[in-house]
Design a protein around this motif. Structure first.
Motif, PDB file in Angstrom:
ATOM      1  N   LEU A 828       0.842  -1.197   0.000  1.00  0.00           N
ATOM      2  CA  LEU A 828       0.000   0.000   0.000  1.00  0.00           C
ATOM      3  C   LEU A 828       0.882   1.253   0.000  1.00  0.00           C
ATOM      4  N   SER A 831      -0.353   4.130   1.860  1.00  0.00           N
ATOM      5  CA  SER A 831      -0.279   4.178   3.328  1.00  0.00           C
ATOM      6  C   SER A 831       0.713   5.221   3.805  1.00  0.00           C
ATOM      7  N   MET A 834      -0.461   7.886   6.071  1.00  0.00           N
ATOM      8  CA  MET A 834      -0.530   7.726   7.524  1.00  0.00           C
ATOM      9  C   MET A 834       0.511   8.585   8.243  1.00  0.00           C
ATOM     10  N   ALA A 882      -5.846   5.304   0.052  1.00  0.00           N
ATOM     11  CA  ALA A 882      -5.628   4.280   1.071  1.00  0.00           C
ATOM     12  C   ALA A 882      -6.945   3.677   1.523  1.00  0.00           C
ATOM     13  N   LEU A 916       3.362   1.382   8.265  1.00  0.00           N
ATOM     14  CA  LEU A 916       2.333   2.226   7.662  1.00  0.00           C
ATOM     15  C   LEU A 916       1.277   1.379   6.956  1.00  0.00           C
ATOM     16  N   ASN A 917       1.692   0.295   6.285  1.00  0.00           N
ATOM     17  CA  ASN A 917       0.730  -0.623   5.684  1.00  0.00           C
ATOM     18  C   ASN A 917      -0.229  -1.160   6.740  1.00  0.00           C
ATOM     19  N   ALA A 920      -2.599   1.586   8.057  1.00  0.00           N
ATOM     20  CA  ALA A 920      -3.651   1.939   7.103  1.00  0.00           C
ATOM     21  C   ALA A 920      -4.765   0.904   7.131  1.00  0.00           C
TER      22      ALA A 920
END
Length: 1004
Positions: A828, A831, A834, A882, A916-917, A920
């Protein structure tokens, strides 16, 4: 162009090669075994929606042919049950009926290039209409059915051409500097309209005069289609709001139909007023005069062959010595008496016929050793002073000199013939020269797209190196005096095997360049300037890489982890035994971990106040905490204020892509963020094997590494870690590499033919090795195990994928993936948004110590993008993207599918991007338990190591992360890593950072 007859003969040749490969025992990797043949099972999946489906309408009876997920289906005019037609590997695109309804034209990739083919209405009798080493796209029939217009790059650009269906004669219609695509023939046969930029133009075939049919406007246009009476032109217009159907009539353009996700193919006219097309997951029909729309219902059944096979064994405990196969960057000395190379995280000097001697003994990164022409010095790159710099080692005295000290990286040194200068490359892919007396650097080339190592001509006037040119790996020659450059093909329409250590390398006498091409060593005769004086000749017949010259015509190269010598004239190669082995790292320790909370990877709710008993590298037991537990002889770790989780897995990395620029920082960074396992989806093979062996031996600090080599690609190639495969014989060589270098995964890439992909899946599964790609179908019907990216680049480019349209994903993708058991990786990139929630991540001590200056700049730019304070990069996404992408994850999970956490790092930020993935997914509605399992137990299951990794259980390997909060409640706490244990060895974050703390700042 391969004919069907030649392809059948190639299959026989490949079968013979595979049989030979399968019987190889002395050189096979120690952890692989030839398993039983895969046991396929058939899974029927019926769908009633389609993602990016294309429709063709028969002028005979109004029946439909639908391209759904790359499979052709026939359908009655009113809809209903669809019938699969055509071959499994036809790989059709852009279908259209001939004016008499007797043939269907297609853009087909069946032969490894896009060419125009035609089939009968039932999908049989496939005929090839165009041929050659170029792409022919977007077929459109002439009104009389005698010609097909198409777009082609056969003259370098994208122009409109026509081909006579019977004779195959081609004619170039347009020759503008711009791209002309998506042709459609006017019903009178006198002109062809096409897309140019965001307008539609038309060219008069008799005069060549060009006029504008649809003026340029906002958004992009595509897929024009003339009505049968020539009064209306239907086309698509797209933008941020989606893609709509438009009609131009008498100079007036208007939208027709209410669909916002019209699929990117020409709408087909049933008559002068009615259009049939794909949109919003359906087959749509719109009456232009009224705008009224309806849908044609359908159901289509796919038969999926899903393999059951025994996964290859992973021995995580044996201390038995294993032969070193990860020999990176070998270089033969000018006198032919010694070889220098990298293995097990150090440099080694091997006297030919003797035992290797260790030249470096440290935990830092070394790479790219190179001999001076007089054989007295070895240049190499190392990060022992904080950044990747160049060093020169005196072979006789072992004294070394640091040659560069910039805050960036300097790699790939090559000595000038007089020994007074080095050519090298930096982290921006520039090629420079360094005057050793003054220390002055001069830029020669770049930045370029991941060029190969430079080689200096014996007369000192020219540098030769591998570059990406015309979608192939070609030879660039740079004149150092004039600054002029030119590219040379290694062979007609051919590529060097990789842009890395595979050459070109200049012979000592300047009369030849050696390189790997078609996975074997070739020698190209050249004049002193590098201009070829004849064709390249093949000098090896086995999988061969990394050529390097010795005296006279001697060539040293790598064959599946073995050093061999031959001559430039060929002949029987001889082995150069290395005799280097390693043993797997396994601590001799007894540890008691008191965990305040334990999220074990299997249960949603953490346990509290437990003792985790670790003996050597495995968890012996997990028990309620005992204050009176005897601790004599045990190490006690008080994590009573912390949460323990399984080690995290990043299922999609290209670990070697920038490793030589980052060095020892990389593994320490990953561990410091709790990542104890990574899985490569494409890497330079010898660097990847060296990395895996160094990590397994404990010679390098970092996560355990499940590796693969270069992605298997077609004849056109972009990435430096993709390997172009052009023949069945070469495919056999690549499969020998998979077996003998003990791959953990095989990845086939964008332009790798689907029939070869199925063959690779079958062969890899026989070795217990999974296979992955960017495609859902037909791979899922022929044994491919996994798909990378929710939506990633394909051979059609970034603008089109069969598993994601402008409006998202429809139920065909969800059902095929879920019921067929094909996991997707997340990757992602959106992401990064984020970071707006936690911009302080860029100031984390781990980032300050272990990111290079360039990486910190990239992360800072991502923070500004997320906050709306700066421009966004090509791969950056926003919060709305996202949200949409996580919506796809939720649908896949709800249908019973599997989604695994992966990042595509270093294309995304290394280590940070995994968190972050995960954040998200949690923020936009995926249950935290499912989020955590995507990076732990489910990933271990896909890797085939669920019995050893993925959860904190008795008997499993001790890969543990210690965090300052409860990630089962707050996923952001997962990044608050205080300690990490990998394979039973415990490190604090401060210990991981210590070798580089302050070094980056001082270097700047």
């Amino acid at each position: 162009m391969r004919t069907a007859h030649r392809r059948r003969l190639g299959v026989v040749a490949l079968a013979c090669l595979l049989a030979t490969t399968a019987t190889t025992s002395a050189t096979s990797a120690t952890t692989s075994a030839t398993n039983a043949a895969p046991r396929p099972r058939t899974v029927p999946v019926t769908v009633s929606e389609g993602t990016n489906l294309a429709v063709a309408v028969s002028p005979r009876d109004g029946s439909l042919v639908v391209d759904l997920q790359g499979q052709l289906f026939s359908l009655p005019p009113q809809g209903g049950t669809a019938t699969a037609i055509g071959a499994d590997f036809l790989d059709p695109y852009w279908p259209s009926f001939s004016p008499d309804g007797s043939r269907i034209a297609l853009q087909s990739f069946v032969a490894g290039m896009f060419h125009i083919r035609t089939v009968a209405p039932d999908g049989t009798d496939a005929r090839t209409i165009t041929r050659g080493e170029h792409d022919d796209l977007y077929p459109a029939w002439s009104p009389d059915g005698r010609q097909i217009a198409f777009t082609s790059d056969r003259q370098g650009g994208e122009d409109i051409w026509t081909v006579d269906v019977r004779s195959g004669a081609v004619r170039r219609i347009t020759s503008a500097a711009t791209a002309e695509t998506h042709p459609t023939w006017h019903p009178d046969g006198r002109s062809i309209a096409y897309v140019q930029g965001n307008a539609v133009e038309s060219v008069d075939l008799a005069t060549g005069a060009v006029r504008t049919v649809v003026p340029a406007g906002p958004g992009f246009v595509g897929a024009p289609s003339w009505s049968p009476d020539g009064k209306r032109l239907a086309f698509l217009r797209g933008g941020q709001g989606g893609r709509t159907l438009q009609v131009s009539e008498a100079g007036v353009v208007r939208q027709v139909g209410d669909y916002r996700d019209v699929f990117p193919f020409p709408p087909r006219w049933r008559d002068a007023d009615e259009l049939v097309y794909g949109a919003n997951g359906h087959i749509a029909v719109t009456r232009v005069s009224t705008g009224a729309s309806r849908e044609i219902p359908f159901s289509a059944t796919f038969q999926l062959k899903r393999d059951r096979y025994e996964r290859k064994a992973h021995d995580f405990d044996s201390r038995r010595p294993k032969p070193v196969r990860g020999i990176a960057g070998p270089a033969l000395s000018p006198d032919g008496g010694s070889v220098v190379f990298k293995a097990l995280n150090d440099l080694w000097l091997l006297p030919v016929g003797g035992r290797p001697e260790q030249l470096t003994r440290d935990g830092f990164h070394e790479s790219d050793p190179a001999w001076s022409r007089d054989g007295t010095r070895i240049a190499y790159a190392s990060d022992k002073a904080g950044s990747i710099d160049l060093y020169a080692l005196d072979v006789a005295t072992r004294r070394e000199q640091r040659l560069t000290s910039s805050p960036g990286a300097e790699v790939a040194p090559a000595w000038s013939p007089d020994g007074k200068a080095l050519a090298f490359q930096d982290q921006n892919a520039q090629t420079l020269t360094l005057d050793l007396a003054s220390g002055a650097g001069t830029r020669v080339l770049g930045p370029l797209n991941a060029p190969g190592r430079p080689s200096w001509s014996p007369d000192g006037r020219t540098l030769a190196l591998a570059v990406s040119a015309a979608d192939r790996n070609q030879i660039l020659l740079a004149d150092l005096a004039t600054g002029t450059t030119r590219t040379v093909e290694p062979g007609p329409f051919a590529s060097l095997s990789t842009r890395g250590d595979d050459g070109p390398v200049w012979s000592p006498d300047g009369r030849a360049l050696a390189f790997s091409m078609d996975s074997t060593i070739h020698v190209l005769p050249v004049d002193p300037s590098g201009t070829p004086t004849g064709p390249a000749r093949q000098v090896t017949g086995e999988a061969s890489d990394a050529p390097t010259w010795g005296p006279g015509n001697t060539l040293l190269y790598l064959n599946n982890g073995r050093l061999k010598k031959t001559t430039a004239t060929g002949g029987h190669p001889t082995d150069v035994p290395v005799g280097l082995t390693y043993t797997r790292d396994k601590p001799d320790s007894r540890v008691v971990v008191r965990a305040g909370r334990l999220w074990d990877g299997k249960n949603a709710v953490p346990r509290t106040d437990v003792d985790i008993i670790v003996v050597d590298n495995r968890i012996r037991s997990i028990e309620p905490h005992r204050p009176d537990r005897p601790l004599a002889g045990w190490r006690y770790v008080d994590a009573s204020a912390l949460t323990v989780t399984p080690g995290l897995v990043d299922m999609h990395v290209h670990q070697e892509m920038r490793a030589k620029y980052v060095g020892d920082r990389l593994g320490r960074l990953l561990l410091s963020y709790g990542i104890t396992t990574t899985r490569s989806t494409g890497d330079p093979v010898y660097r990847a094997v060296e990395d895996r062996e160094a990590l397994d031996a404990g010679a390098r600090t970092g996560p355990r590494f499940f590796m693969t080599g270069e992605m298997l690609e077609g004849s056109r190639v972009g990435w430096e870690f993709a390997r172009p495969v052009r023949s069945e014989r070469q495919l056999g060589l690549e499969l020998s590499r998979v077996r003998e270098l003990d791959y953990d995964l095989v990845k086939t890439y964008e332009r790798f033919p689907f029939d070869w992909q199925a063959r690779v899946a079958d062969r890899a599964h026989g070795l217990g090795v999974p296979i992955t790609s960017h495609y859902l179908y037909p791979g899922i019907a022929h044994g491919v195990d996994m798909k990378e990216h929710l939506a990633g680049p394909t051979k059609w480019g970034f603008a089109f994928a069969r598993d994601a349209s402008a409006g998202g994903v429809y139920d065909d993708v969800v059902q095929l993936a879920a019921r067929g058991g094909m996991p997707f990786s997340t990757t992602l990139f959106s992401s990064g948004s984020m970071l707006a929630d936690d911009p302080g991540m860029e100031n984390d001590p781990r980032i300050r110590a272990l990111y290079t200056p360039q990486e910190r700049q990239t992360l800072h730019a991502k923070v500004l993008c997320a906050q709306g304070l700066g421009p966004c990069g090509f791969l950056d996404g926003n919060a709305e993207q996202a949200r949409r992408e996580v919506g796809v994850v939720k649908r896949l999970l709800a249908a019973g599918g599997t989604v695994l956490a992966g990042t595509d790092a270093p294309l995304d930020t290394m280590a940070v991007s995994l968190h972050l993935n995960l954040r998200a997914m949690g923020k936009y509605g995926v249950d935290p338990f499912a989020v955590l399992q995507s990076a732990t137990l489910l990933s271990a299951r896909q890797l085939g190591v669920e019995r050893d990794l993925g959860s904190v259980e008795e008997g499993k390997l001790a890969d543990l992360v210690f965090t300052g909060g409860d990630a089962s409640r707050d996923l952001a706490k997962l990044a608050d890593v205080r300690m990490v244990m990998k394979n039973g060895r415990l490190s604090t974050v401060d210990e991981l950072l210590a070798p580089f703390t302050g070094l980056a700042t001082r270097a700047e």
